[in-house]
Design an enzyme around this catalytic site. Structure first.
Site, PDB file in Angstrom:
ATOM      1  CG  ASP A  85      -1.802  -1.164   1.350  1.00 56.17           C
ATOM      2  OD1 ASP A  85      -2.136  -1.720   0.293  1.00 56.17           O
ATOM      3  OD2 ASP A  85      -2.178  -1.533   2.479  1.00 56.17           O
TER       4      ASP A  85
HETATM    5  N1  URA Z   1      -1.032  -6.050   3.750  1.00 55.37           N
HETATM    6  C1  URA Z   1      -1.559  -4.801   3.806  1.00 55.37           C
HETATM    7  O1  URA Z   1      -2.585  -4.584   4.395  1.00 55.37           O
HETATM    8  N2  URA Z   1      -0.904  -3.825   3.173  1.00 55.37           N
HETATM    9  C2  URA Z   1       0.261  -3.990   2.525  1.00 55.37           C
HETATM   10  O2  URA Z   1       0.815  -3.031   1.998  1.00 55.37           O
HETATM   11  C3  URA Z   1       0.790  -5.298   2.492  1.00 55.37           C
HETATM   12  C4  URA Z   1       0.113  -6.305   3.104  1.00 55.37           C
END
Ligand code: URA
Length: 235
Positions: free
Chosen positions: A103
């Protein structure tokens, strides 16, 4: 047989037009002789050198990036900075992409490659290659919580998750847990903790397979991984 300019430009350092200029100025040799033209066709065994330095051709490239916040895991975007924008020019080549997304507000290890088969291998849950995260949590974790991760959680929308390994690495003022998962569902770690009524405040990927993020890389920095490190990605 492959064209000289194509072989050299595939390694990322020079464009085809730059190769043309290098050849014209006599800086490229093939098997010890000055290259005649940029479009000459060569056998795979030909030894190419630029300014006397042998070109070691690699089929694919594998880059470890320490992703900062605010950078998206896409190959291009009109408004936001992407992980590919952070790759230095000498490591850039056609077909690079991030093998698995983080993310925008997640930091840490992103593997960038041009090898689609390899990316599939390390991302497919069938191969059980663990991705390890450090999650800073709003609330303290209980043993009962950890047990739920072991059994396989069901997310808010009914999505079932495979077994995940969780352990507490800091508790008290800050609550930090390590979580290992082999899947990569959308916002998976955040949604897993949300499903037990907790909240992820910060998330950082620290390891893929048995390969740890090189903490000497500052955020935003990247480097090519070594052969030995490549093996550890697959464990
Ligand atoms: N899980 C998440 O919630 N976000 C990420 O960036 C990676 C794994």
């Amino acid at each position: 047989m492959e064209r000289l300019d194509k072989i050299i430009s595939s390694q990322g350092q020079y464009s085809r037009s730059e190769v043309k200029k290098l050849v014209k100025s006599g800086r490229v040799t093939v098997d010890g002789e000055a290259a005649k033209s940029a479009d000459m066709k060569l056998e795979a065994s030909a030894a190419i050198a630029i300014d006397g330095k042998e070109l070691i051709c690699k089929k694919h490239i594998y880059i470890m990036l320490n992703k900062p916040k605010g950078v998206i895991s896409a190959t291009e975007d009109r408004t936001q900075k992407t992980v590919l924008d952070l790759v230095p020019p000498e490591l850039r080549r056609r077909g690079l992409f991030p093998a698995g997304r983080l993310d925008g507000d997640t930091t840490g290890f992103v593997l960038i490659t041009d090898d689609g088969d390899f990316a599939h291998k390390i991302l497919s849950p069938k191969n059980h290659i663990m991705k390890t995260y450090h999650a800073t949590l709003r609330d303290e974790l209980t043993d009962a919580d950890i047990e739920k991760f072991k059994e396989g959680l069901t997310l808010g929308d009914g999505t079932e998750c495979m077994e995940a390994h969780v352990r507490v690495i800091e508790s008290g003022e800050r609550n930090v847990a390590e979580i290992k998962i082999c899947e990569g569902k959308y916002h998976q770690v955040k949604r897993m903790f949300a499903s037990i009524g907790n909240k992820v405040l910060e998330l950082r990927r620290v390891k893929m397979g048995e390969l740890e993020l090189d903490e000497s890389l500052a955020e935003g920095e990247s480097r090519e991984i070594t052969e030995d490190e490549f093996e550890r990605l697959l464990r």
